[in-house]
Design an enzyme around this catalytic site. Structure first.
Site, mmCIF file in Angstrom:
data_model
loop_
_atom_site.group_PDB
_atom_site.id
_atom_site.type_symbol
_atom_site.label_atom_id
_atom_site.label_comp_id
_atom_site.label_asym_id
_atom_site.label_seq_id
_atom_site.Cartn_x
_atom_site.Cartn_y
_atom_site.Cartn_z
ATOM 1 N N ASP A 81 0.826 -1.206 0.000
ATOM 2 C CA ASP A 81 0.000 0.000 0.000
ATOM 3 C C ASP A 81 0.864 1.262 0.000
ATOM 4 O O ASP A 81 1.936 1.305 0.603
ATOM 5 C CB ASP A 81 -0.893 -0.022 1.249
ATOM 6 C CG ASP A 81 -1.842 1.147 1.310
ATOM 7 O OD1 ASP A 81 -2.704 1.251 0.425
ATOM 8 O OD2 ASP A 81 -1.726 1.961 2.246
ATOM 9 N N GLU B 237 1.068 -0.608 -5.157
ATOM 10 C CA GLU B 237 0.092 0.453 -5.411
ATOM 11 C C GLU B 237 0.916 1.739 -5.509
ATOM 12 O O GLU B 237 1.230 2.365 -4.504
ATOM 13 C CB GLU B 237 -0.936 0.561 -4.284
ATOM 14 C CG GLU B 237 -1.993 1.612 -4.578
ATOM 15 C CD GLU B 237 -2.521 2.333 -3.345
ATOM 16 O OE1 GLU B 237 -3.534 3.032 -3.469
ATOM 17 O OE2 GLU B 237 -1.913 2.208 -2.266
#
Length: 731
Positions: free
Chosen positions: A408, A461
């Site tokens: 993330d 990401e």
């Protein structure tokens, strides 16, 4: 052996004062057995005990209370021997236990060396709380070895219900310059709640959850829990096969799920049946869990982690999570988890200022805080912190058999000025804005994962144009297996949200992604981030009435499955969820059975068919990362809102993908193609089984030897409004 006067047993006042206030670096130097000039002495601290006896075989000798709840005895034997303590508290039966302070350190010199170098790849085996059994002269001693890294502390103790949360009972020893404190406590086993009492240099006591805890109390409680796994994995065939899979050439469609709100109140064990059956029925190859590591605030969806090594107890035990993953593997479905090494919350009982100083976080606020999220940023330049994170990645892969980590917020790690104004960030040593320490960490993490667990995926990401995210580390890249294609996602959703009458002015929003589609190994993500914070659901982004919204969603999904790149779709979008997602309630499953439910059922049926076709037609997945796998047939027909391209497989197979994104059908649309003869229709989003308009289409179309648009053959087909068709070349 004869007891001697308690006057010979006293501890020097300076040391006693440090022990009393739990800021002594070596309590083992005074507690336990020690040789003296004329014998030996045994001391033990037992808070609140009314009597302590030394047990030597069948003999019990009362020990002398010498103050501060310390009991001691002097013996004539100078040779070490095994013994037990028999402790009696008021109103309770006596308890016989081994002495915690006679055991050798539970970490060896190699362990502390590897940790200081940031290279201990099984950190969870030596830090945290590990249940152990020791063989002694008087029999087995079972207990828990506690160890914690707190280099700035002046004293550390294990506290819990087993000692009345009193830091004086179980003081830990410091292992030299490693910064590690450790203690083995007999008779402490699975289920015990504990914390570490940290005495800071400023004179404060901070009760902290274990950074390496394998289980934590259900929030809002914050204690760590001793846990031991006896799970027997059944997925050896899957794990052996995983190492041989080439992600680049195999189908990969991912169902992203928030376990707590997929269906309300379901446990890991229940999801092992319900969720696994559902994902398998839809034909996905992988499932991706939003973060399952422990987190204090449910509204963070797990992205503000307090327990990196502890699966959240909201939905069950660690072994029940193992059972869920095992069940997916039994159905041939891989499991990816979201992993958050970028930042952590400021809760004072967790990692923040762990030993009174900036430890896990960077000490400079310009690098150590993420103001947008109100969190701390890891100090990626510190070897022990890198070790904590790299080992954590290995932990999930090793202990839970996960098949991939979706990392993330990578962009926030890569740039020192990420979401910071002028004066709020510090340049790197070269004067640039790149976070060189974070780059090194990501490269190390990716290289280590790929070396230790071949076939495991790491997925970034990353929302910027940072070069080489999926390039190998030996070539200067970050080394990720895959990267989310955020540009494709933004442009695609922007285009499909427009009324068809205006789309011709935005045609390049769909075609632009092919300019860079093969610059990285991309995943096409329609994730949870696109259906929250006022963005609405995919359904509500589609223009028009119910029929047009359903048709728009079907066409969007077909475009996504045809476009080069692996696929990820967030839960609820496969049924055309009308409201945006919230973790506070489960998915609106009733929409499929309610008024106009046939449209939602049609979307679900299409997703199932897309996954099936995607797997069966090799041209749709075999060259996702190669420009040789894609050819534009019609890229510039903006006036008709039509796109046509061909996907190519290694074996010469071809899939012709036709998209009519307007409100007008084209009954005799001519397209140049590379293959002559028959093209067979394998998918039509307008079909009645998906509750489309069901315009009649032939099962095959023919391509004649007529040059068109640079191709040697021409085919004529019917392209219904707001629909997509896939044809495979049969020659």
């Amino acid at each position: 052996m004869t007891p001697a006067s308690a006057n010979d047993l006293l501890i020097p006042e300076e040391d006693l004062n440090r022990l009393r206030h739990c800021h002594h670096h070596n309590p083992h130097g005074f507690y336990g057995w020690h040789a003296t000039d004329d014998g030996s002495v045994i001391r033990t601290r037992q808070i609140g005990a009314e009597k302590v006896e030394l047990v030597l075989g069948d003999t019990q000798i009362v020990m002398n209370p010498i103050g501060d709840d310390i009991f001691a005895i002097k013996l004539g034997n100078r040779e070490a021997f095994d013994y037990r303590l028999r402790v009696t508290w008021p109103g309770q039966d006596p308890v016989v236990t081994a002495d915690p302070y006679i055991f050798l350190p539970t970490l060896g010199e190699m362990d502390t060396y590897l940790i200081s170098e940031g290279r201990h790849e099984r950190l969870w085996d030596v830090l945290g709380a590990n249940v152990k059994t020791y063989e002694t002269t008087l029999g087995q001693v079972r207990g828990t070895a506690f160890a914690v890294w707190a280099p700035n502390a002046i004293g550390v103790a294990v506290i819990g219900g087993f000692n009345g949360w009193n830091a004086s009972q179980h003081a830990m020893r410091s292992l030299g310059g490693s910064g590690i404190w450790e203690l083995f406590i007999p008779n402490i086993g699975p289920g015990e709640v504990y914390k570490f009492a940290i005495q800071t240099r400023e004179g404060h006591r901070r009760d902290k959850a274990d950074p390496m805890a394998r289980l934590a109390e259900l929030p809002p409680a914050t204690g760590s829990i001793v846990v031991e796994s006896d799970y027997q994995w059944q997925d050896s065939e899957w794990m052996d096969k995983r190492a041989e899979i080439d992600t680049a050439t195999t189908p990969m469609s991912v169902y992203e799920v928030h376990l707590g709100s997929w269906r309300w109140g379901r446990s890991y064990a229940e999801l092992a049946t319900e969720l696994v059956d559902y994902v398998a029925d839809l034909g996905y190859t992988h499932v991706e869990f939003m973060p399952v590591a422990e987190h204090p605030f449910g509204g963070s969806w797990g992205y503000q982690v307090s327990g990196y090594y502890a699966p959240t107890s909201r939905w069950g035990s660690p072994d029940e999570l193992r059972k869920l993953i095992d069940a997916f593997h039994a159905r041939g479905i891989g499991v990816i988890i979201d992993w958050v090494p970028a930042h952590f919350p400021k809760d004072d009982w967790a990692l923040a200022r762990f030993d009174g100083q900036a430890l896990y976080e960077h000490p400079d606020w310009r690098r150590g805080e993420q103001k947008d999220w109100g969190t701390y940023v890891f100090n990626f330049g510190r070897s022990e912190v890198r070790n904590f994170l790299v080992a954590n990645a290995l932990y999930w892969l090793e202990e839970f058999h996960v098949d991939g980590l979706r990392v993330d917020a990578v962009a926030s790690m890569l740039y020192l000025d990420y979401s910071r104004e002028h004066g709020e960030w510090e340049p790197n040593v070269y004067g640039g804005r790149e976070n060189l320490e974070a780059v090194q960490f990501l490269q190390e993490m990716n290289a280590t994962v790929q070396r230790v667990h071949p076939g495991a995926l790491t997925i970034a990401e990353e929302s910027t144009s940072w070069p080489g995210v999926t390039a190998p580390t030996w070539d200067g890249g970050l080394g990720f297996s895959l990267k989310w294609n955020m540009g494709w996602m933004n442009d695609t959703l922007e285009y499909f949200s427009k009324d068809p009458i205006h789309r011709s002015f935005h045609h390049n929003e769909l075609t632009f992604s092919l300019v860079y589609a093969f610059s990285e190994r991309f995943v096409l993500p329609i994730s949870h981030d696109e259906v929250v914070h006022g963005k609405g659901s995919l359904w509500n982004r589609m223009p028009g009435d119910t029929w047009n919204k359903a048709a728009g969603m079907r066409t969007l999904l077909a475009y996504m499955w045809a476009h080069p790149g692996k696929k990820l779709l967030f839960m609820g979008q496969e049924i055309g969820q009308r409201d945006e997602w919230s973790e506070a309630h489960e998915l609106p499953w009733g929409v499929v059975e309610g008024w106009q439910g046939e449209y939602h059922e049609g979307i679900s049926d299409l997703v199932r068919e897309l996954n099936s076709t995607y797997k069966e037609v090799t041209a749709l997945h075999q060259r996702d990362f190669s420009g040789e796998g894609f050819t534009w047939n019609k890229a510039d027909d903006a006036s008709n809102n039509i796109l046509v391209f061909t996907r190519h497989g290694d074996d010469g197979s071809q899939a012709l993908c036709v998209f009519n994104l307007s409100g007008t059908s084209q009954p005799e649309y001519q397209i140049g193609v590379s293959g002559g003869g028959s093209w067979r229709l394998v998918l039509n989003t307008d079909d009645e089984q998906y509750h489309g308009a069901n315009n009649p289409l032939p099962e095959t179309i023919e391509a004649e030897k007529i040059d068109r648009d640079g191709f040697p053959y021409t085919t004529t087909l019917h392209s219904p409004a707001m629909s997509a068709q896939f044809y495979v070349w049969e020659g």
